[in-house]
Design an enzyme around this catalytic site. Sequence first.
Site, PDB file in Angstrom:
ATOM      1  N   CYS A 279      -5.757   8.033  -9.305  1.00  0.00           N
ATOM      2  CA  CYS A 279      -4.302   8.073  -9.101  1.00  0.00           C
ATOM      3  C   CYS A 279      -3.716   6.724  -8.716  1.00  0.00           C
ATOM      4  CB  CYS A 279      -3.965   9.112  -8.036  1.00  0.00           C
ATOM      5  SG  CYS A 279      -4.776  10.694  -8.308  1.00  0.00           S
TER       6      CYS A 279
ATOM      7  N   HIS B 132       2.828   7.338  -1.444  1.00  0.00           N
ATOM      8  CA  HIS B 132       2.003   8.071  -2.415  1.00  0.00           C
ATOM      9  C   HIS B 132       2.185   9.573  -2.217  1.00  0.00           C
ATOM     10  CE1 HIS B 132      -1.211   8.619  -5.291  1.00  0.00           C
ATOM     11  NE2 HIS B 132      -1.871   9.390  -4.442  1.00  0.00           N
TER      12      HIS B 132
ATOM     13  N   HIS C  33       2.899  14.840  -9.948  1.00  0.00           N
ATOM     14  CA  HIS C  33       1.858  13.815  -9.883  1.00  0.00           C
ATOM     15  C   HIS C  33       1.358  13.518 -11.294  1.00  0.00           C
ATOM     16  CE1 HIS C  33      -1.270  11.334  -8.570  1.00  0.00           C
ATOM     17  NE2 HIS C  33      -1.813  12.070  -7.625  1.00  0.00           N
TER      18      HIS C  33
END
EC number: 2.3.1.294
Length: 417
Positions: A170, A311, A346
């Site tokens: 990620c 994040h 995401h």
Amino acid sequence: MTELVTGKAFPYVVVTGIAMTTALATDAETTWKLLLDRQSGIRTLDDPFVEEFDLPVRIGGHLLEEFDHQLTRIELRRMGYLQRMSTVLSRRLWENAGSPEVDTNRLMVSIGTGLGSAEELVFSYDDMRARGMKAVSPLTVQKYMPNGAAAAVGLERHAKAGVMTPVSACASGAEAIARAWQQIVLGEADAAICGGVETRIEAVPIAGFAQMRIVMSTNNDDPAGACRPFDRDRDGFVFGEGGALLLIETEEHAKARGANILARIMGASITSDGFHMVAPDPNGERAGHAITRAIQLAGLAPGDIDHVNAHATGTQVGDLAEGRAINNALGGNRPAVYAPKSALGHSVGAVGAVESILTVLALRDQVIPPTLNLVNLDPEIDLDVVAGEPRPGNYRYAINNSFGFGGHNVAIAFGRY
């Protein structure tokens, strides 16, 4: 010990072009306006695989476009999905940046991905079992290799200063930008196309993450309200497709061509936890150090940071660790924090690039969108999270955080121009 380098030694680097596609819109400006309007791109998934495999997660954010009609027949035959996305986005980026004339010997490409085209190999196995080896195209390798998205852009733009493909879960999109910045300040390139792309929402990634039981929200009855970063009752992230590219270049190069400069990119740091394959260090030590080093490399102090794009995936352990990391790095400074995954979901390898663009736009427009679904701030998270309404302010410097499975940490420092 070698003395730490600070930003005083580096040439100025600026952002001069952006291109993005998200679950909210097919461009950066519309996505930005909808985020300020508190809109969500998370919806009920209508893909057949949801019912076919009785998946426990039935929500996500698909893109609002396909790329096929924007490419030629030959391009469609030669490109896999990620290459199609990166090619279309790079053309939009180039137009957004003013279609610059550049020395291709001084142009580089750095595009990250997390999952890449792994699912395409699974589909190819299915075809091979059904029809034998003849079902496998001689173009298979070039269509699905992880570096294909970056290579396709590099070939089209004739970039000769390097083509990179960070694969750091990620954090991939953010690391791609960080690596591009490093190459520019080291003098290896004058300009870079950088960012991240990611594949579609598919059954196997949903099943894999869902089997972990602690990372994905199953709040299927309320798609828009499912992802709740920093909230006391958060229960995991939601997939949201995306892709984003930026053009960054030395300020000298940008001014020489009369570019429209959007923001400064001032420093970037990459660290690792060395703690666990899929869990962050709960103390946020090395994540905090990435923030600290990005600030140092920018020639700034912790008190200079006015905004943090977090994040913040909405997991219990991840959000808590990030809160500690931010506090570790910034001490008593309390910048305005935004968690865009509450609205966009995401996008794994692309998300660091998506959120870098959002950070640039926050500095440009001097406003931060509200984090959605934050009702009760976790009492263990001591952050000033923007929620409810957009927050105008005097935002000079900002940090964008990206963290990934494997213990990857990336922090990028941006500045208002």
